[in-house]
Design an enzyme around this catalytic site. Structure first.
Site, mmCIF file in Angstrom:
data_model
loop_
_atom_site.group_PDB
_atom_site.id
_atom_site.type_symbol
_atom_site.label_atom_id
_atom_site.label_comp_id
_atom_site.label_asym_id
_atom_site.label_seq_id
_atom_site.Cartn_x
_atom_site.Cartn_y
_atom_site.Cartn_z
ATOM 1 C CB SER A 151 -0.875 0.021 1.258
ATOM 2 O OG SER A 151 -1.570 1.249 1.349
ATOM 3 C CE1 TYR A 164 -3.747 -2.068 5.109
ATOM 4 C CE2 TYR A 164 -3.209 0.201 4.559
ATOM 5 C CZ TYR A 164 -3.579 -1.071 4.161
ATOM 6 O OH TYR A 164 -3.767 -1.349 2.827
HETATM 7 N N1 LIG Z 1 -8.885 -0.396 -1.247
HETATM 8 C C1 LIG Z 1 -7.896 0.412 -0.976
HETATM 9 O O1 LIG Z 1 -8.049 1.626 -0.877
HETATM 10 C C2 LIG Z 1 -6.489 -0.150 -0.805
HETATM 11 C C3 LIG Z 1 -5.416 0.746 -0.845
HETATM 12 C C4 LIG Z 1 -4.128 0.260 -0.723
HETATM 13 C C5 LIG Z 1 -3.910 -1.097 -0.583
HETATM 14 N N2 LIG Z 1 -4.969 -1.957 -0.531
HETATM 15 C C6 LIG Z 1 -4.673 -3.384 -0.398
HETATM 16 O O2 LIG Z 1 -5.227 -4.053 -1.508
HETATM 17 C C7 LIG Z 1 -5.501 -5.411 -1.167
HETATM 18 C C8 LIG Z 1 -6.898 -5.755 -1.671
HETATM 19 O O3 LIG Z 1 -7.818 -4.864 -1.114
HETATM 20 P P1 LIG Z 1 -9.273 -4.605 -1.718
HETATM 21 O O4 LIG Z 1 -9.557 -3.162 -1.546
HETATM 22 O O5 LIG Z 1 -9.390 -5.217 -3.057
HETATM 23 O O6 LIG Z 1 -10.163 -5.430 -0.642
HETATM 24 P P2 LIG Z 1 -11.724 -5.801 -0.693
HETATM 25 O O7 LIG Z 1 -12.457 -5.052 -1.730
HETATM 26 O O8 LIG Z 1 -12.150 -5.644 0.727
HETATM 27 O O9 LIG Z 1 -11.689 -7.352 -1.113
HETATM 28 C C9 LIG Z 1 -11.848 -8.307 -0.174
HETATM 29 C C10 LIG Z 1 -11.575 -9.677 -0.743
HETATM 30 O O10 LIG Z 1 -10.830 -10.349 0.252
HETATM 31 C C11 LIG Z 1 -11.442 -11.605 0.521
HETATM 32 N N3 LIG Z 1 -11.104 -11.977 1.894
HETATM 33 C C12 LIG Z 1 -11.313 -11.261 3.020
HETATM 34 N N4 LIG Z 1 -10.842 -11.937 4.096
HETATM 35 C C13 LIG Z 1 -10.299 -13.089 3.612
HETATM 36 C C14 LIG Z 1 -9.664 -14.193 4.221
HETATM 37 N N5 LIG Z 1 -9.488 -14.255 5.547
HETATM 38 N N6 LIG Z 1 -9.242 -15.225 3.438
HETATM 39 C C15 LIG Z 1 -9.438 -15.177 2.095
HETATM 40 N N7 LIG Z 1 -10.031 -14.153 1.463
HETATM 41 C C16 LIG Z 1 -10.468 -13.117 2.226
HETATM 42 C C17 LIG Z 1 -12.917 -11.329 0.304
HETATM 43 O O11 LIG Z 1 -13.591 -12.543 0.132
HETATM 44 P P3 LIG Z 1 -14.753 -12.980 1.172
HETATM 45 O O12 LIG Z 1 -15.794 -11.895 1.141
HETATM 46 O O13 LIG Z 1 -15.232 -14.262 0.654
HETATM 47 O O14 LIG Z 1 -14.103 -13.119 2.499
HETATM 48 C C18 LIG Z 1 -12.836 -10.487 -0.972
HETATM 49 O O15 LIG Z 1 -12.649 -11.313 -2.098
HETATM 50 C C19 LIG Z 1 -5.269 -5.517 0.343
HETATM 51 O O16 LIG Z 1 -4.001 -6.076 0.591
HETATM 52 C C20 LIG Z 1 -5.269 -4.063 0.805
HETATM 53 O O17 LIG Z 1 -4.469 -3.875 1.951
HETATM 54 C C21 LIG Z 1 -6.265 -1.508 -0.650
#
Ligand SMILES: NC(=O)c1ccc[n+]([C@@H]2O[C@H](COP(=O)([O-])OP(=O)(O)OC[C@H]3O[C@@H](n4cnc5c(N)ncnc54)[C@H](OP(=O)(O)O)[C@@H]3O)[C@@H](O)[C@H]2O)c1
Ligand SMILES: *[C@@H]1O[C@H](CO)[C@@H](O)[C@H](O)[C@H]1NC(C)=O
Ligand SMILES: *[C@@H]1O[C@H](CO)[C@@H](O)[C@H](O)[C@H]1NC(C)=O
Length: 254
Positions: A151, A164
């Site tokens: 991130s 975080y």
């Molecule tokens: N969004 C942002 O602004 C942002 C910014 C910087 C970095 N990131 C990073 O990007 C990455 C992805 O984030 P995102 O925004 O795409 O998240 P998201 O939209 O919240 O996606 C969540 C996904 O994670 C799965 N998941 C959650 N807990 C899990 C577990 N214990 N085991 C397996 N799968 C699990 C969910 O599946 P289920 O619903 O089936 O559990 C879903 O497919 C993360 O590493 C985050 O730190 C995000």
């Protein structure tokens, strides 16, 4: 003809993981989607991946979903084992899962909950190491690559909480450590997105989104498609390892 490359993407039933699955499918990869509880979303995504694959190699068995809670090492080991049993090989692992609890970054007292630090360290650091370790023999065999989602908060202090930000910085250091010790066979890299409007990103108040856009050079947030394209580029580059790519709309400079 050699069978198509196989990618395993953690936390990929939604958000960046799902966008990455789609771009990899479009580019001929076979894909293992991982999720914890959203079976319906994972099933719907497999259907979309079927529709996206190049017409020349249509085959429903190219895509597979595996339920596994990646916060546990035993589940990670099972996930890798089942992926290889199902697909026969592993060429790319996208270690994309992460965890946070939103805190007031400016208020130290609000960042003192010990369980936040433990959960962040487990989800954002330890489990990526466990996944790499489980996948290593398969990636050595394929001379493949490991890409982890860190991130912007790991590049510069900020974001959803101190725990975080600090653990995402550790994740980038872990990526470099693994890159240094796993060559020349395995390449290890990371992407560091700024705010993306996934379900996760939408947990932030609109005022925070507006402020991020205002402070970004490009006056926009990062899209999951732009970040997923960088993941594809890193997977395809035989000359990069130990690299962290920031995709943030110019927020870091703003
Ligand atoms: N969004 C942002 O602004 C942002 C910014 C910087 C970095 N990131 C990073 O990007 C990455 C992805 O984030 P995102 O925004 O795409 O998240 P998201 O939209 O919240 O996606 C969540 C996904 O994670 C799965 N998941 C959650 N807990 C899990 C577990 N214990 N085991 C397996 N799968 C699990 C969910 O599946 P289920 O619903 O089936 O559990 C879903 O497919 C993360 O590493 C985050 O730190 C995000
Ligand atoms: C994974 O899913 C199970 C069952 O839905 C749930 O009890 C558990 O809390 C989830 N794990 C995480 C880390 O979200
Ligand atoms: C990158 O893509 C090209 C064209 O599809 C392919 O020939 C090459 O093997 C790929 N390189 C890696 C490291 O995946």
């Amino acid at each position: 003809m050699a069978p198509a490359a196989v990618a395993l993407i953690t936390a990929s039933s939604a958000g960046l993981g799902a966008a990455t699955a789609k771009i990899l499918a479009r580019n001929g990869y076979r894909v293992v989607v991982n999720y914890n509880s959203s079976t319906e979303k994972a099933t719907a995504l497999l259907k979309e991946l079927d529709d996206l694959q190049p017409a020349t190699d249509k085959d429903a068995s190219r895509f597979h979903a595996i339920q596994a809670d990646v916060s546990k090492q035993s589940e990670i080991i099972r996930l890798v084992k089942e992926s290889v049993e199902k697909m026969g090989q592993l060429d790319l692992v996208v270690s994309n899962h992460g965890w946070t609890r939103i805190r007031n970054f400016q208020n130290l007292d609000d960042n003192m909950e010990e369980s936040d630090w433990d959960l962040c360290f487990n989800f954002n650091v330890k489990t990526h190491l466990f996944l790499f370790h489980a996948a290593r023999p398969h990636l050595e065999k394929s001379e493949g690559s490991f890409i982890t989602t860190a991130s912007l908060a790991g590049v510069t202090p900020g974001g959803s909480s101190m725990a975080y930000s600090v653990t995402k910085a550790a994740q980038i250091h872990l990526m470099k450590t693994l890159a240094k010790t796993s060559g020349p066979k395995i390449r290890v890299n990371s992407v560091s997105p700024g705010l993306m409007l996934t379900e996760w990103g939408l947990k932030f108040p609109q005022s925070k989104v507006d402020k991020t856009i205002d402070k970004s050079v490009l006056k926009r947030v990062a899209t999951v498609e732009d970040v997923a394209n960088q993941i594809l580029c890193l997977a395809n580059s035989s000359s990069q390892t130990g690299t962290n790519i920031v995709v943030d709309g110019g927020r870091l400079l703003g």
